[in-house]
Write a protein that holds these residues in place. Structure first.
Motif, PDB file in Angstrom:
ATOM      1  N   UNK A  79       0.824  -1.201   0.000  1.00 34.40           N
ATOM      2  CA  UNK A  79       0.000   0.000   0.000  1.00 34.40           C
ATOM      3  C   UNK A  79       0.865   1.261   0.000  1.00 34.40           C
ATOM      4  N   UNK A  80       1.948   1.212   0.744  1.00 38.11           N
ATOM      5  CA  UNK A  80       2.873   2.342   0.793  1.00 38.11           C
ATOM      6  C   UNK A  80       3.483   2.581  -0.591  1.00 38.11           C
ATOM      7  N   UNK A  81       3.828   1.518  -1.293  1.00 37.81           N
ATOM      8  CA  UNK A  81       4.406   1.628  -2.633  1.00 37.81           C
ATOM      9  C   UNK A  81       3.397   2.235  -3.613  1.00 37.81           C
ATOM     10  N   UNK A  82       2.161   1.811  -3.544  1.00 37.73           N
ATOM     11  CA  UNK A  82       1.128   2.346  -4.436  1.00 37.73           C
ATOM     12  C   UNK A  82       0.904   3.832  -4.158  1.00 37.73           C
ATOM     13  N   UNK A  83       0.850   4.207  -2.900  1.00 41.91           N
ATOM     14  CA  UNK A  83       0.665   5.610  -2.532  1.00 41.91           C
ATOM     15  C   UNK A  83       1.849   6.452  -3.019  1.00 41.91           C
ATOM     16  N   UNK A  84       3.052   5.965  -2.876  1.00 39.98           N
ATOM     17  CA  UNK A  84       4.231   6.697  -3.332  1.00 39.98           C
ATOM     18  C   UNK A  84       4.247   6.844  -4.852  1.00 39.98           C
ATOM     19  N   UNK A  85       3.839   5.814  -5.586  1.00 33.97           N
ATOM     20  CA  UNK A  85       3.781   5.901  -7.043  1.00 33.97           C
ATOM     21  C   UNK A  85       2.753   6.937  -7.491  1.00 33.97           C
ATOM     22  N   UNK A  86       1.618   6.994  -6.817  1.00 33.36           N
ATOM     23  CA  UNK A  86       0.605   7.997  -7.142  1.00 33.36           C
ATOM     24  C   UNK A  86       1.137   9.399  -6.856  1.00 33.36           C
ATOM     25  N   UNK A  87       1.812   9.574  -5.741  1.00 30.20           N
ATOM     26  CA  UNK A  87       2.369  10.884  -5.390  1.00 30.20           C
ATOM     27  C   UNK A  87       3.419  11.308  -6.411  1.00 30.20           C
ATOM     28  N   UNK A  88       4.316  10.386  -6.810  1.00 31.10           N
ATOM     29  CA  UNK A  88       5.326  10.719  -7.817  1.00 31.10           C
ATOM     30  C   UNK A  88       4.681  11.019  -9.164  1.00 31.10           C
ATOM     31  N   UNK A  89       3.614  10.323  -9.504  1.00 32.33           N
ATOM     32  CA  UNK A  89       2.902  10.610 -10.743  1.00 32.33           C
ATOM     33  C   UNK A  89       2.310  12.001 -10.735  1.00 32.33           C
ATOM     34  N   UNK A  90       1.712  12.406  -9.620  1.00 38.85           N
ATOM     35  CA  UNK A  90       1.147  13.754  -9.506  1.00 38.85           C
ATOM     36  C   UNK A  90       2.234  14.830  -9.571  1.00 38.85           C
ATOM     37  N   UNK A  91       3.347  14.585  -8.903  1.00 36.78           N
ATOM     38  CA  UNK A  91       4.461  15.536  -8.954  1.00 36.78           C
ATOM     39  C   UNK A  91       4.972  15.660 -10.383  1.00 36.78           C
ATOM     40  N   UNK A  92       5.122  14.542 -11.074  1.00 37.36           N
ATOM     41  CA  UNK A  92       5.586  14.541 -12.468  1.00 37.36           C
ATOM     42  C   UNK A  92       4.617  15.331 -13.346  1.00 37.36           C
ATOM     43  N   UNK A  93       3.324  15.142 -13.145  1.00 37.02           N
ATOM     44  CA  UNK A  93       2.328  15.846 -13.949  1.00 37.02           C
ATOM     45  C   UNK A  93       2.384  17.350 -13.712  1.00 37.02           C
ATOM     46  N   UNK A  94       2.377  17.774 -12.451  1.00 39.77           N
ATOM     47  CA  UNK A  94       2.307  19.201 -12.155  1.00 39.77           C
ATOM     48  C   UNK A  94       3.638  19.922 -12.355  1.00 39.77           C
ATOM     49  N   UNK A  95       4.766  19.226 -12.286  1.00 40.06           N
ATOM     50  CA  UNK A  95       6.062  19.879 -12.441  1.00 40.06           C
ATOM     51  C   UNK A  95       6.580  19.839 -13.873  1.00 40.06           C
ATOM     52  N   UNK A  96       6.183  18.844 -14.668  1.00 36.26           N
ATOM     53  CA  UNK A  96       6.763  18.688 -16.003  1.00 36.26           C
ATOM     54  C   UNK A  96       5.710  18.762 -17.098  1.00 36.26           C
ATOM     55  N   UNK A  97       4.715  17.929 -17.070  1.00 35.03           N
ATOM     56  CA  UNK A  97       3.775  17.832 -18.179  1.00 35.03           C
ATOM     57  C   UNK A  97       2.890  19.062 -18.332  1.00 35.03           C
ATOM     58  N   UNK A  98       2.318  19.522 -17.256  1.00 38.26           N
ATOM     59  CA  UNK A  98       1.377  20.644 -17.337  1.00 38.26           C
ATOM     60  C   UNK A  98       2.040  21.939 -17.809  1.00 38.26           C
ATOM     61  N   UNK A  99       3.210  22.329 -17.278  1.00 36.67           N
ATOM     62  CA  UNK A  99       3.861  23.540 -17.803  1.00 36.67           C
ATOM     63  C   UNK A  99       4.259  23.410 -19.274  1.00 36.67           C
ATOM     64  N   UNK A 100       4.663  22.210 -19.680  1.00 35.60           N
ATOM     65  CA  UNK A 100       5.033  22.006 -21.076  1.00 35.60           C
ATOM     66  C   UNK A 100       3.814  22.147 -21.992  1.00 35.60           C
ATOM     67  N   UNK A 101       2.677  21.643 -21.566  1.00 31.94           N
ATOM     68  CA  UNK A 101       1.456  21.789 -22.358  1.00 31.94           C
ATOM     69  C   UNK A 101       1.039  23.257 -22.450  1.00 31.94           C
ATOM     70  N   UNK A 102       1.206  24.001 -21.369  1.00 32.45           N
ATOM     71  CA  UNK A 102       0.860  25.433 -21.388  1.00 32.45           C
ATOM     72  C   UNK A 102       1.774  26.208 -22.331  1.00 32.45           C
ATOM     73  N   UNK A 103       3.091  25.887 -22.318  1.00 32.63           N
ATOM     74  CA  UNK A 103       4.015  26.554 -23.228  1.00 32.63           C
ATOM     75  C   UNK A 103       3.680  26.243 -24.675  1.00 32.63           C
ATOM     76  N   UNK A 104       3.329  24.991 -24.964  1.00 29.81           N
ATOM     77  CA  UNK A 104       2.976  24.609 -26.331  1.00 29.81           C
ATOM     78  C   UNK A 104       1.711  25.339 -26.788  1.00 29.81           C
ATOM     79  N   UNK A 105       0.746  25.497 -25.900  1.00 35.24           N
ATOM     80  CA  UNK A 105      -0.489  26.194 -26.232  1.00 35.24           C
ATOM     81  C   UNK A 105      -0.215  27.680 -26.511  1.00 35.24           C
ATOM     82  N   UNK A 106       0.637  28.319 -25.701  1.00 37.65           N
ATOM     83  CA  UNK A 106       0.978  29.720 -25.907  1.00 37.65           C
ATOM     84  C   UNK A 106       1.745  29.915 -27.216  1.00 37.65           C
ATOM     85  N   UNK A 107       2.659  28.980 -27.536  1.00 34.34           N
ATOM     86  CA  UNK A 107       3.433  29.081 -28.772  1.00 34.34           C
ATOM     87  C   UNK A 107       2.525  28.925 -29.986  1.00 34.34           C
ATOM     88  N   UNK A 108       1.561  28.031 -29.913  1.00 33.76           N
ATOM     89  CA  UNK A 108       0.624  27.851 -31.022  1.00 33.76           C
ATOM     90  C   UNK A 108      -0.213  29.116 -31.226  1.00 33.76           C
TER      91      UNK A 108
END
Length: 110
Positions: free
Chosen positions: A21-50
């Motif tokens: 259970x601890x491993x699953x919770x940690x994977x979810x937390x790392x996934x959320x951090x990855x999304x909010x720190x890397x994917x979301x800003x990159x999508x916003x930059x791509x939208x602004x450039x377009x």
């Protein structure tokens, strides 16, 4: 001695279930951090450039990714734009290579 080993094995079984259970919770937390720190800003930059690329019109002064500064002279229906670097030299570039639209009069001030 055998009772000590059986107690050690029995205690390790209960920890394995807790770690799952601890491993699953940690994977979810790392996934959320990855999304909010890397994917979301990159999508916003791509939208602004377009949006920047679609807003370019004839006469705008632009800066390319290669460092060229020029004035847009012709916009083709394909993905290419012709820019004038000076009075005699024109260059054809893809729209995706435009880094910024500069304020009018920038070329004369350089």
């Amino acid at each position: 001695m055998t009772t000590f080993i059986s107690k050690a094995i029995a205690s390790s079984d209960s920890q394995v279930h807790g770690n799952t259970y601890y491993l699953i919770i940690m994977l979810v937390i790392f996934g959320l951090i990855f999304y909010f720190m890397i994917l979301r800003p990159q999508q916003n930059r791509a939208k602004e450039h377009k949006k920047l690329i679609n807003s370019i019109s004839k006469g705008d002064e632009i800066l390319t990714n290669g460092g060229l500064i020029g004035r847009v002279t012709k916009i083709s229906e394909t993905d290419y734009i012709i820019i004038a670097l000076n009075d005699t030299l024109e260059v054809s570039i893809k729209r995706n290579f435009i880094a910024a639209v500069l304020p009018r009069g920038t070329i004369k001030s350089i």
